[in-house]
Design a protein around this motif. Sequence first.
Motif, short mmCIF file in Angstrom:
data_model
loop_
_atom_site.label_atom_id
_atom_site.label_comp_id
_atom_site.label_asym_id
_atom_site.label_seq_id
_atom_site.Cartn_x
_atom_site.Cartn_y
_atom_site.Cartn_z
N THR A 59 0.80 -1.23 0.00
CA THR A 59 0.00 0.00 0.00
C THR A 59 0.83 1.27 0.00
O THR A 59 1.99 1.29 0.41
CB THR A 59 -0.95 0.02 1.21
OG1 THR A 59 -0.16 -0.08 2.39
CG2 THR A 59 -1.94 -1.11 1.14
N CYS A 60 0.17 2.34 -0.42
CA CYS A 60 0.76 3.67 -0.45
C CYS A 60 0.86 4.21 0.98
O CYS A 60 -0.10 4.08 1.74
CB CYS A 60 -0.13 4.58 -1.30
SG CYS A 60 0.40 6.30 -1.35
N HIS A 62 0.64 7.17 1.92
CA HIS A 62 -0.26 8.31 2.06
C HIS A 62 -1.73 7.93 1.85
O HIS A 62 -2.62 8.66 2.28
CB HIS A 62 0.12 9.41 1.07
CG HIS A 62 1.57 9.72 1.10
ND1 HIS A 62 2.18 10.34 2.16
CD2 HIS A 62 2.55 9.47 0.20
CE1 HIS A 62 3.48 10.47 1.91
NE2 HIS A 62 3.73 9.96 0.73
N CYS A 63 -1.97 6.83 1.18
CA CYS A 63 -3.33 6.34 0.90
C CYS A 63 -3.38 4.87 1.31
O CYS A 63 -3.21 3.99 0.46
CB CYS A 63 -3.67 6.48 -0.57
SG CYS A 63 -3.27 8.08 -1.31
N LYS A 66 -4.93 1.98 -0.80
CA LYS A 66 -4.60 1.87 -2.23
C LYS A 66 -3.21 1.24 -2.41
O LYS A 66 -2.28 1.53 -1.66
CB LYS A 66 -4.58 3.24 -2.90
CG LYS A 66 -5.87 4.02 -2.75
CD LYS A 66 -6.96 3.41 -3.57
CE LYS A 66 -8.22 4.26 -3.44
NZ LYS A 66 -9.34 3.69 -4.11
N GLU A 68 0.32 1.03 -3.92
CA GLU A 68 1.24 2.05 -4.46
C GLU A 68 1.90 1.50 -5.72
O GLU A 68 2.94 0.85 -5.67
CB GLU A 68 2.29 2.44 -3.42
CG GLU A 68 3.18 3.57 -3.90
CD GLU A 68 4.33 3.87 -2.96
OE1 GLU A 68 4.67 5.06 -2.83
OE2 GLU A 68 4.89 2.93 -2.37
N HIS A 72 -1.22 4.66 -9.66
CA HIS A 72 -1.69 5.36 -8.47
C HIS A 72 -0.87 6.63 -8.22
O HIS A 72 -1.42 7.70 -8.00
CB HIS A 72 -1.62 4.45 -7.25
CG HIS A 72 -1.88 5.16 -5.96
ND1 HIS A 72 -3.15 5.55 -5.58
CD2 HIS A 72 -1.04 5.57 -4.98
CE1 HIS A 72 -3.08 6.17 -4.40
NE2 HIS A 72 -1.81 6.20 -4.03
N LYS A 76 -3.47 9.33 -9.00
CA LYS A 76 -4.46 9.29 -7.93
C LYS A 76 -3.97 9.70 -6.54
O LYS A 76 -4.78 10.12 -5.72
CB LYS A 76 -5.02 7.87 -7.80
CG LYS A 76 -5.68 7.35 -9.05
CD LYS A 76 -6.08 5.91 -8.84
CE LYS A 76 -6.58 5.30 -10.12
NZ LYS A 76 -6.84 3.86 -9.98
N CYS A 77 -2.71 9.53 -6.22
CA CYS A 77 -2.23 9.72 -4.85
C CYS A 77 -2.54 11.13 -4.33
O CYS A 77 -2.23 12.13 -4.96
CB CYS A 77 -0.73 9.46 -4.77
SG CYS A 77 -0.09 9.53 -3.07
N HIS A 78 -3.17 11.17 -3.16
CA HIS A 78 -3.59 12.45 -2.57
C HIS A 78 -2.39 13.32 -2.18
O HIS A 78 -2.48 14.55 -2.22
CB HIS A 78 -4.48 12.21 -1.35
CG HIS A 78 -5.73 11.47 -1.69
ND1 HIS A 78 -6.70 11.99 -2.51
CD2 HIS A 78 -6.16 10.24 -1.33
CE1 HIS A 78 -7.68 11.13 -2.64
NE2 HIS A 78 -7.37 10.03 -1.93
#
Length: 131
Positions: A59-60, A62-63, A66, A68, A72, A76-78
């Motif tokens: 996973t990411c 930061h997210c 989701k 990584e 992404h 998409k990454c916030h």
Amino acid sequence: WTNISRSKNIRRWTFFLRPVKIMTLEHRRCFSRFRISAHKLAIERGRYTRPPTPVEKRTCPHCPDKVEDELHVLTKCHELSAQRACLFTNILTHCPQFRHLYEQGKFIYMMSAQGESLRLVADFIFTHIKC
């Protein structure tokens, strides 16, 4: 060739055939690593752990919900939303149709970009993803 190259029309076309200076060596290396999945995103790091980390757990940071991966991070990454908005705005000046692409289409465009769009994408990857 010398007789042909004297023609104004031929000279105009040879200008477009010259290779474009893509970016600095560091940018080119980082962009190439990103394209061949030789980067440090979780999707690749998890592949080399023993035992391999399941894809859904890569996973990411930061997210957390989701994976990584390349798609992404670029679309998409916030954490990168402000920088990505700037990148997308700059790409729109070179490719107005970019606004109408879906996320995978934008990703494909960025990975196959040429000229100034390629420089922009490579700079984004080099600056924010750190291959």
